[in-house]
Structure formats: C-alpha cells, structure tokens
Design a protein around this motif. Structure first.
Motif, PDB file in Angstrom:
ATOM      1  N   HIS A 182      49.642  68.643 139.735  1.00 37.69           N
ATOM      2  CA  HIS A 182      50.796  69.231 139.069  1.00 37.69           C
ATOM      3  C   HIS A 182      52.063  68.566 139.603  1.00 37.69           C
ATOM      4  O   HIS A 182      52.071  68.015 140.703  1.00 37.69           O
ATOM      5  N   VAL A 183      53.137  68.638 138.819  1.00 35.95           N
ATOM      6  CA  VAL A 183      54.434  68.104 139.218  1.00 35.95           C
ATOM      7  C   VAL A 183      55.484  69.191 138.987  1.00 35.95           C
ATOM      8  O   VAL A 183      55.497  69.835 137.935  1.00 35.95           O
ATOM      9  N   LEU A 184      56.358  69.391 139.975  1.00 37.22           N
ATOM     10  CA  LEU A 184      57.439  70.369 139.863  1.00 37.22           C
ATOM     11  C   LEU A 184      58.753  69.610 139.683  1.00 37.22           C
ATOM     12  O   LEU A 184      59.137  68.810 140.543  1.00 37.22           O
ATOM     13  N   GLN A 185      59.434  69.878 138.581  1.00 37.90           N
ATOM     14  CA  GLN A 185      60.673  69.170 138.265  1.00 37.90           C
ATOM     15  C   GLN A 185      61.865  70.111 138.362  1.00 37.90           C
ATOM     16  O   GLN A 185      61.796  71.255 137.936  1.00 37.90           O
ATOM     17  N   GLY A 186      62.959  69.600 138.936  1.00 34.84           N
ATOM     18  CA  GLY A 186      64.159  70.414 139.060  1.00 34.84           C
ATOM     19  C   GLY A 186      65.177  69.811 140.008  1.00 34.84           C
ATOM     20  O   GLY A 186      66.382  69.970 139.808  1.00 34.84           O
ATOM     21  N   HIS A 187      64.714  69.111 141.031  1.00 31.84           N
ATOM     22  CA  HIS A 187      65.632  68.458 141.960  1.00 31.84           C
ATOM     23  C   HIS A 187      66.233  67.200 141.319  1.00 31.84           C
ATOM     24  O   HIS A 187      65.655  66.616 140.398  1.00 31.84           O
ATOM     25  N   GLY A 188      67.398  66.796 141.857  1.00 26.61           N
ATOM     26  CA  GLY A 188      68.070  65.634 141.313  1.00 26.61           C
ATOM     27  C   GLY A 188      68.035  64.417 142.208  1.00 26.61           C
ATOM     28  O   GLY A 188      68.656  63.394 141.889  1.00 26.61           O
ATOM     29  N   ALA A 189      67.337  64.509 143.346  1.00 22.19           N
ATOM     30  CA  ALA A 189      67.246  63.382 144.278  1.00 22.19           C
ATOM     31  C   ALA A 189      65.968  63.533 145.084  1.00 22.19           C
ATOM     32  O   ALA A 189      65.177  64.453 144.854  1.00 22.19           O
TER      33      ALA A 189
END
Length: 384
Positions: free
Chosen positions: A177-184
């Motif tokens: 799985h991949v968690l997306q939300g950070h910008g760096a």
C-alpha cells in the motif's frame, strides 16, 4: 482477603514505578561497561530486542550492522559487550551505503530489518546473516518501522526520499500500500504501541500525519501546532513545526506522540485527538538536518515519563509532561544521532558520530548519601 491482596499488588506497582523513576534520575556513564567499537564512522540507529532484552543491533554510516550481547558473562563487574556478529561492505549481502535504521522483529530474535541509503531494505535471518527478502526503492531510505503490537498484519512502514509512505508486507514480500499526503521526503515513521493499524509519519514539509492504514483515502488527521487557530499560524498550511520534522516517538502507552524538528523544538501531542499539549521544552538543539533523529521515551515511572533526546554531543533528559530538563548526559565527542532505552533495567544506550556507543546506567549507591533508615541495623546487644 481479596482486598488485602489487591492492596499489596497496588503497593508493589507503586514501589516498582518509584524505583524506576529513581534509577532514571541517577543515570550516569557506566564506569564498568564498555561497548566494543565496531563502526568506523557515525552510529545512526540502535535497537534492543523486546523478547529477551539481551541483544542490541546497531547500524552505521559505514554501512556496517552489528549485533551485541549485552549480558556480562564474566566473573568481574568490569566487562565489554562484544559484537557477536557483524555484516559489513565486505559481505556480498551487506549494504553499500549508510545504514539509517535497524530493528529487531518484535516477536523473536530470529529476524531483523535494516534500511539504507543504497535504496534497499533487507529482512535478515539472524542465524545465517543472509537476507530472506530485499525491498528496493527509488531513492534514499530514511527510516522504517514495524508495529510492536500487530497480530493481524505484518506491514513495515518505510519513509524515503519520495513523499509517499510505503507499506511493505513481510508475508507476501511485496509493496502492499502507499499513503499519499506529504509534500516532501518522509523522515520518520512510527507505529502506535496501542493500536496496530495506527501509524504516525513526519516529513520535511513540516507536517506530521496520523493514519489508520485500513482507510482507503486520507489520514485520520494532520497535526497543527496552533490547534486550529489560524490567526496564530505563520502560514496558510497546517504544520506541526516551523522546519523539517525529523523525529517521532510514542509514549509507552500510546496515548501521546512526541515530535522533533529542525526549528529546535519538541512537541507533545494527544495521539487520539491530535491536540498540541501545552508543554514547553524550551530550545531542543537538533543537529540532524539531513536525516532522521532517533530519540526514546522511558516507561513505568511513578510521576512522569522521561524523554531522551540527542542534543549536539549530549543527551538531554526531559520530564515528558512538564517539559523540565532534569539531566544532561555528557560523554560523546561528536554529535549524538540515536538513543535506545532498556525498559527492563532503566538503562540507556546512545550512538554518536564519534563512532562510539555509550552505556548509561543507574547509580545504585552514593557513598556520601545518608543511609536509608530502613536498611540500618536496629538490633541491640545485651552488652550495650
């Protein structure tokens, strides 16, 4: 009878917690215990196994992984903790670049995991010192973490140069799985010791997010240092710190989360609500600008737990709930990058860029201290 037994158990717990507090407050550099020097450059990560409390892993900038036996097998009080095995660049299975994180498999010492700037995370068989599984990523790996309490999943959270948090499944050997939300880039990841599906992540984008990995979209919440008061915010975006957030650690009960940032601040958060607790630790010097900072929290103390934070060439000890600086442990000749607390004995181990691992142990007896009346000989003699 049951009430009497319950009272005795409560007294025993109070005595144990009070003794744990006393031992932590008397920590000093051990005069009797040395750690065999293995690393040729800085020590990035330490981890003590939770099953026996006997073996400690270390990972260094030189790409070396070492396993130490912490027990004293000799008849003298002075001893050196030897490395029972090492894996270096000379091994065909070793890492090519800096090892950033090492961690024992939480349920036994037959396996451990390491991650490196060579873009690989390796799952090792301790007996053969060969990788049972290798995960490859696009870019440097700053950190990884396995849940200490998980029974229904075997996920490893990984923070890399990519802004996405990667979840790798030990059972299938693949990216789950991949968690997306950070910008760096993601500099620190920590699973909750209370809820097996709850994960906290910190990033160079100044943000800290708390996730329930079962949810299909988005994090549970994003930590806000201003607790939602936009009039106090320096920027429109929600941020946990005013700089890169490079360190996370849960309290032992999982009720609180601590974060450190390159703004030289440490913050305490309610892990259930995300509220920034009103605790001022003052300036907490943060020298780990380009990588994660590994700090530790005690457990089982009577009044307040304690936080052990690398601060330059020292380790600062704070009372977690008051912010009071209770001690500064000095002994390293270079910046300290990692701390590991041993909850069974209330001991601390620290690794620094001076290539050394130091053991900090409780001072059990002060010769100049007044003797406790409870231990004085009160017997009388007929001849007196």
């Amino acid at each position: 009878m049951l009430g009497f037994q319950s009272g005795r158990q409560a007294d025993s717990r109070r005595l144990r917690r009070a003794e744990s507090t006393r031992r932590i407050l008397s920590l000093e550099l051990s005069a009797d215990r040395d750690m065999q020097r293995i690393h040729d450059s800085g020590v990035n990560s330490l981890d003590i196994d939770t099953t026996e409390g006997r073996y400690m892993l270390s990972g260094g900038t030189d790409g070396v992984i070492a396993v130490y036996d912490l027990e004293n097998h000799g008849a003298t009080p002075q001893y050196t903790c030897k490395a029972v095995c090492t894996v270096g660049k000379s091994s065909r299975y070793g890492h090519a670049f800096s090892v950033e994180t090492v961690q024992w498999y939480p349920h036994d010492t037959g396996m451990f995991v390491s991650s490196s700037f060579d873009n690989t995370m390796k799952v090792w068989d301790t007996e053969t010192l060969k990788p049972a599984e290798v995960f490859r990523f696009q870019g440097n790996i700053f950190c990884h973490h396995m849940s200490p309490v998980a029974r229904k999943h075997s996920l490893i959270a990984v923070g890399t140069k990519d802004s996405k948090v990667q979840l790798c499944d030990l059972k299938s050997g693949s990216l789950a799985h991949v968690l997306q939300g950070h910008g760096a880039e993601v500099l620190s990841v920590r699973w909750s010791p209370r809820h097996e599906y709850v994960l906290a992540t910190a990033s160079a984008d100044s943000g800290v997010r708390v996730w329930d990995v079962r949810r299909a979209g988005g994090s549970l919440f994003t930590l806000d240092q201003h607790n939602g008061d936009k009039s106090k915010a320096a920027a429109a975006n929600t941020s946990a710190h005013d700089g890169r957030v490079n360190g996370l650690c849960f309290s032992g009960d999982g009720l609180f989360l601590l974060s450190t940032g390159t703004d030289n601040r440490m913050r305490l958060w309610n892990s259930a609500t995300g509220e920034n607790a009103p605790v001022n630790y003052g300036e907490v010097s943060n020298k780990s600008r380009r990588k994660g900072l590994k700090f530790a929290v005690s457990g089982g103390c009577s009044s307040s737990e304690f936080v052990f934070v690398p601060c330059g060439s020292s380790v600062a000890v704070y009372a977690m709930h008051t912010g009071q600086l209770v001690a500064v442990l000095r002994g390293h000749y270079g910046n300290v990058d990692c701390c590991q607390f041993h909850p069974d004995y209330q001991e601390l181990y620290s690794g620094g860029r001076d290539c050394n691992i130091l053991a900090w142990v409780p001072l059990l007896h002060r010769p100049d201290a007044e003797e406790n009346p409870a231990f004085k000989d009160s017997w009388s003699s007929d001849e007196d």
